[in-house]
Design an enzyme around this catalytic site. Structure first.
Site, short mmCIF file in Angstrom:
data_model
loop_
_atom_site.label_atom_id
_atom_site.label_comp_id
_atom_site.label_asym_id
_atom_site.label_seq_id
_atom_site.Cartn_x
_atom_site.Cartn_y
_atom_site.Cartn_z
CG HIS A 42 6.57 -24.02 7.09
ND1 HIS A 42 6.93 -22.74 7.43
CD2 HIS A 42 7.40 -24.84 7.79
CE1 HIS A 42 7.93 -22.78 8.29
NE2 HIS A 42 8.25 -24.03 8.53
CG HIS A 68 0.21 -20.70 8.52
ND1 HIS A 68 0.23 -19.50 7.87
CD2 HIS A 68 1.50 -21.09 8.63
CE1 HIS A 68 1.48 -19.15 7.59
NE2 HIS A 68 2.27 -20.11 8.05
#
Length: 577
Positions: free
Chosen positions: A162, A213
């Site tokens: 992303h 993350h």
């Protein structure tokens, strides 16, 4: 640094990955094998240099996890949960694949080709590193994972795709806006630049906020995105001209390079879908090069700003015509995908069996060889890039109701489970060593419970471990909070109380079971961790070629097929006819 035997083998957990068993076969019940506790799952499945590198990086993931949990606790609100879960969709493969064809059909061929190159590079290289290092996402618990995508957590964590995609797109777009002749006089250009800055920051920070993350993941992912954007800005036009102005040899060379890169993509230690996404975008690049080279020679295309540009002028064409061509183009793409995919699943297996018999096949881990199945059944949820038409209503409903997000706690993938068990094993080993054979209390720690929630937790004799976490009634030193989150790591619990106010988010408020565990209890809990995971579906060897052909066809339709069709349907500009 992690000990060599820090992560148990699959067999030590009692769970066997049956990704290569025919669907007709009956899968065995998970069982625990005696004497297998100390086997290292990743040491057995990775080359020594990859495992050594992984072991050097694992401490970073473990160190940052409690700080991420602390940040999440301080910032989380229901509205931010919804915002970051919703905006994460703007960094997905699906979003970009929906937008890319529209760029081509609206005359922004140069931007469309740049986006294809950057996104394909970002997905491929981030997936390459993910499968090479097999680093897990930060542990949950203590983190809560907030997402609207069921497949995101199944991938490894490092680096963040992303972040790579968002940063590469933002840098490219901002630089293009700054290079525009009228950018200094236009408030629109300034507003767009601010939008892309906010877009990149929102996506990158959102990965941290959502617990998907760590800092390490997003920093390296962002740097990768910046490098990809810089390469595109410096050499993108040169590559486009080289492909379109040369003979067929030029795109053929590029296609061969892509196929070689696909072949050398690392084999992961777990059933991770990174390779599937890389294959899809490799197909997009292949179809894009073939389409651009041929379309530039048809007489329908323009040479400015780059060869193979689709003619488009909204003023002369009109909004209705422009909208119709987009709708028609999207329908054709979905029809292509819906027809070619099942057709290839019927055509390819016999061919693959012949190749396998001649030992000319290229087997890959977690993909079932054609000789082990008779047919490919209808697959559901097998594509993270472009969903099937039947899934669109459900996706649109989720987008229309961003509160319909998922807040999950606990391991969600095999990598999560192995890391949970490995961290617990390391902590207990350190506890034993630090007391010369006596296990410390934190080796049998239970997640503290917020005031007002019921629990049957057995309290630790050590009183300081029984302080409720998340009550937010008394100020707590940061170091103490971080220490508490470190205790959560490796518990594998999936029902710890939510840090979001219970009246607004009660999905995971509940009782927590804990305690001083015997070896049998530990083995049973390890088995339960794996049993709670969603079983990976059977993946078939023909899916690799199928994805290349299907996505290559989608790209060709976007770049050449549909633009030519628009001309014959009266939806084009007819500039050269």
């Amino acid at each position: 640094m992690c000990p060599q035997n820090d992560i148990p083998d699959t067999e030590s957990t009692g769970f066997r990955m049956e990704a290569t068993v025919p669907p007709q076969a009956t899968q065995k019940e998970p069982r625990l094998d005696a004497g297998m506790k100390d086997h290292d799952h990743y040491a057995q499945r990775l080359p020594k240099w990859r495992n050594a590198l992984r072991k050097r990086l694992i401490p970073i993931v473990r160190w940052e996890t409690p700080y991420l949990a602390l940040m999440q606790e301080k910032l989380r609100t229901p509205s931010l949960d919804s915002y970051f879960a919703f905006t994460a969709n703007l960094g997905t493969h699906t979003f970009f694949m929906v937008m890319l064809p529209i760029l081509f059909w609206c005359g922004y061929t140069n931007i469309g080709r740049a986006m294809v190159h950057m996104l394909a590079s970002g997905v491929f290289w981030s997936g390459f590193v993910k499968d090479m290092l097999c680093l897990p996402r930060p542990l949950s618990p203590p983190l809560y994972r907030i997402t609207m995508s069921g497949s995101a957590a199944l991938e490894y964590g490092f680096p963040s795709t992303h972040s790579t995609n968002a940063v590469s797109v933002a840098i490219y777009a901002i630089q293009m806006l700054r290079g525009s002749p009228d950018h200094q006089q236009s408030t629109i250009h300034l507003g767009l630049q601010v939008f892309f800055y906010c877009y990149a920051v929102s996506i990158v920070f959102g990965r941290l906020y959502c617990g998907m993350h760590g800092f390490f993941d997003v920093v390296i992912g962002s740097l990768l995105g910046a490098v990809i954007a810089a390469v595109q800005l410096l050499s993108g036009d040169m590559l486009d001209n080289w492909v379109t102005r040369g003979t067929y040899i030029n795109p053929l060379i590029l296609i061969l390079i892509i196929l070689v890169l696909v072949r050398v993509h690392p084999e992961p230690a777990d059933d991770c879908p990174c390779f599937d996404d890389s294959i899809a975008f490799a197909g997009v690049v292949i179809g894009c090069q073939i389409g651009a080279w041929h379309y530039s020679r048809t007489g329908f295309a323009l040479d400015y700003p780059i060869p193979s540009t689709v003619p488009f002028d909204l003023k002369s064409m009109g909004l209705i015509t422009a909208s119709l061509r987009i709708v028609l183009g999207v329908v054709i793409i979905f029809v292509w995908r819906a027809t070619m995919k099942p057709a290839l699943f019927k055509i390819l297996p016999p061919i693959f069996r012949v190749l396998e018999h001649a030992r000319l096949n290229l087997p890959r881990a977690f993909f079932l060889n054609a000789s082990k199945y008779t047919s490919v059944p209808p697959l559901h949820g097998d594509d993270n890039v472009i969903p099937s038409a039947s899934e669109l209503p459900h996706m649109l409903k989720n987008l229309a109701h961003p509160r319909k997000r998922s807040v999950s706690v606990g391991p969600q993938s095999a990598a999560d489970a192995y890391e949970t068990i490995a961290y617990r094993t390391r902590r207990r080993r350190e506890s034993i060593n630090s007391t010369d054979g006596v296990i410390l209390e934190d080796a049998s720690w239970s997640p503290p419970v917020k005031e007002g929630t019921s629990s049957n937790v057995k309290l630790s004799p050590n009183a300081k471990d029984n302080v409720p976490l998340g009550a937010d009634l008394l100020p707590t030193p940061i170091s103490s909070r971080v220490h508490s989150y470190e205790h959560m790591m490796g518990t594998g619990q999936t029902n710890i109380p939510s840090i979001t106010p219970p009246e607004t988010d009660t999905d995971f408020a509940g009782e927590v079971n804990e305690v001083l565990q015997s070896p049998e209890d530990e083995e049973r809990e390890e088995r339960e961790i794996f049993l709670k995971l969603e079983k990976p579906r059977v993946r078939y060897d023909v899916e690799v070629i199928t994805k290349l052909i299907v996505y290559g066809g989608i790209a060709w339709l976007a770049v050449e097929g549909n633009p030519i069709l628009f001309e014959f349907c009266g939806l084009g500009m007819a500039v050269n006819r």
